[in-house]
Design a protein around this motif. Structure first.
Motif, PDB file in Angstrom:
ATOM      1  N   CYS A 158      16.489   6.176  24.045  1.00 13.04           N
ATOM      2  CA  CYS A 158      15.014   6.606  23.940  1.00 13.04           C
ATOM      3  C   CYS A 158      13.935   5.811  23.653  1.00 13.04           C
ATOM      4  N   LYS A 159      12.814   5.452  24.367  1.00 10.45           N
ATOM      5  CA  LYS A 159      11.912   4.836  23.789  1.00 10.45           C
ATOM      6  C   LYS A 159      10.674   5.240  22.628  1.00 10.45           C
ATOM      7  N   ASN A 160      11.043   6.461  22.397  1.00 18.03           N
ATOM      8  CA  ASN A 160      10.139   7.363  21.518  1.00 18.03           C
ATOM      9  C   ASN A 160      10.999   8.013  20.388  1.00 18.03           C
ATOM     10  N   CYS A 162      13.328  11.949  23.435  1.00 17.19           N
ATOM     11  CA  CYS A 162      11.981  12.875  23.707  1.00 17.19           C
ATOM     12  C   CYS A 162      11.864  13.695  25.170  1.00 17.19           C
ATOM     13  N   GLY A 163      12.902  13.164  25.877  1.00  8.25           N
ATOM     14  CA  GLY A 163      13.151  13.704  27.158  1.00  8.25           C
ATOM     15  C   GLY A 163      11.958  13.450  28.325  1.00  8.25           C
ATOM     16  N   THR A 164      10.855  12.440  27.959  1.00  7.00           N
ATOM     17  CA  THR A 164       9.694  12.377  28.681  1.00  7.00           C
ATOM     18  C   THR A 164       9.544  11.038  29.005  1.00  7.00           C
ATOM     19  N   CYS A 165      10.110   9.951  28.156  1.00  7.83           N
ATOM     20  CA  CYS A 165       9.805   8.560  28.220  1.00  7.83           C
ATOM     21  C   CYS A 165      10.382   7.833  29.618  1.00  7.83           C
ATOM     22  N   CYS A 178      14.228   7.938  29.049  1.00  4.08           N
ATOM     23  CA  CYS A 178      14.920   9.420  29.112  1.00  4.08           C
ATOM     24  C   CYS A 178      14.980   9.779  30.828  1.00  4.08           C
TER      25      CYS A 178
HETATM   26 ZN   LIG Z   1      12.513   9.544  25.556  1.00  3.18          ZN
END
Ligand SMILES: [Zn+2]
Length: 319
Positions: free
Chosen positions: A52-54, A60-63, A66
């Motif tokens: 994950c980038k965040n 984070c589930g949104t990057c 993810c």
């Molecule tokens: Zn992420």
């Protein structure tokens, strides 16, 4: 791949989150747990978090990373596994994994290599992996999954950070399966599946419960009036030979009753059947047939070319 932490994995997940937060997670994590306990989902969550980038301690589930992970198209995530159920994890698969390990990350971050069924590596595959684990490439994480560390090359095990999650208490497992299926589940279903909740759920989902019942009934009938050997063999074949394990549990239960204990029976919801079998069969015969059955099981797993039906019928006729 479903990335998820089941309630019985909370403790191990919190430990990993702590290590991730402190940037102290080992480059090679080895997770050992029974089949059907949810270790693949847990390791996917770890992989998704690492990539994950965040997030640091959870995805984070949104990057972008993810999203790619959820779509099973993450270029920095490599899932190595045997080509088919029950097959070995080949040296070619491991060599491909080693190649990925040394490549640069496509998303400019980490790479994760997940090795499923690490206990099914032959010597060549294990040695190929060992080389990479001994000289770990930068920004690359290995996650190895196994059902038993004992079946792995000790040198590989020693290179990893080992984790063995506690299995849930069987009543907790039973309640979990019941809440998933919205129906009551006999305790023996949990025990037949060695306490692994997902395996117990799959047992009911794929109709094994009725196959198990049919086998027990055919087997009891055969031992009572010596008829229907074909029905028993057919029931075992229909169960994809899982029935051999069920009968092994059953004979062990019968033996326990003959030795005067009714505790820790696998077939705890079929005590009437067990008692009637215990009265009918001589104890020596039960023991002898149990040992022969376990040997037969091992042979059929090892040598796939054997005529299973013939060998099973032969074993049955020895009663
Ligand atoms: Zn992420």
């Amino acid at each position: 791949m479903l990335a998820k932490v089941y309630p019985w994995h909370n403790e191990i997940w919190h430990n990993w989150q702590q290590l991730l937060g402190q940037e102290r997670l080992h480059h090679a994590v080895l997770l050992s747990a029974p089949k059907g306990s949810g270790k693949l989902e847990l390791s996917a969550l770890l992989a998704k978090t690492i990539l994950c980038k965040n997030g640091t301690t959870e995805p984070c589930g949104t990057c972008h990373s993810c999203q790619l992970f959820d779509a099973d198209t993450h270029p920095d995530f490599h899932w190595l596994r045997p080509e088919a159920e029950g097959k070995q994890l080949g040296v070619d698969v491991i060599r491909a994994g080693n190649k990925y390990a040394w490549e640069t990350s496509q998303l400019g971050g980490q790479r994760v290599i997940l090795v499923q069924n690490a206990d099914r590596m032959g010597e060549a595959a294990a040695n190929a992996l060992l080389k990479t684990l001994e000289e770990p490439p930068a920004n690359c994480h290995f996650i190895l999954l196994t059902e038993s560390m004992d079946s792995m090359l000790p040198t590989v095990v020693s290179r990893c950070n080992k984790w063995k999650p506690k299995m849930p208490d069987e009543l907790v497992a039973k309640r979990w399966v019941e809440s998933e299926l919205f129906e009551s589940v006999p305790l023996q279903v949990i025990r037949i599946n060695r306490g692994a909740p997902l395996a117990a759920k799959a047992f009911i989902d794929k109709g094994s419960a009725s196959k198990h019942e049919a086998l027990l009934s055919a087997f009891t009938k055969y031992l009572t009036d010596k008829q229907g050997i074909f029905n028993v063999t057919e029931s075992i074949v229909k169960s994809d030979r899982e029935g051999l394990q069920w009968l092994s549990f059953l004979l062990l239960d019968v033996l326990k009753i003959q030795q005067g204990t009714h505790e820790a029976l696998v077939h705890c919801d079929s005590e009437k059947t067990l008692v009637s079998l215990a009265e009918k069969l001589p104890q020596g015969k039960v023991l002898q047939q149990l040992m022969a059955l376990n040997k037969l099981k091992a042979e059929l797993t090892k040598h796939t070319g054997l005529n299973g039906e013939l060998l099973i019928s032969r074993w049955l006729s020895d009663f």
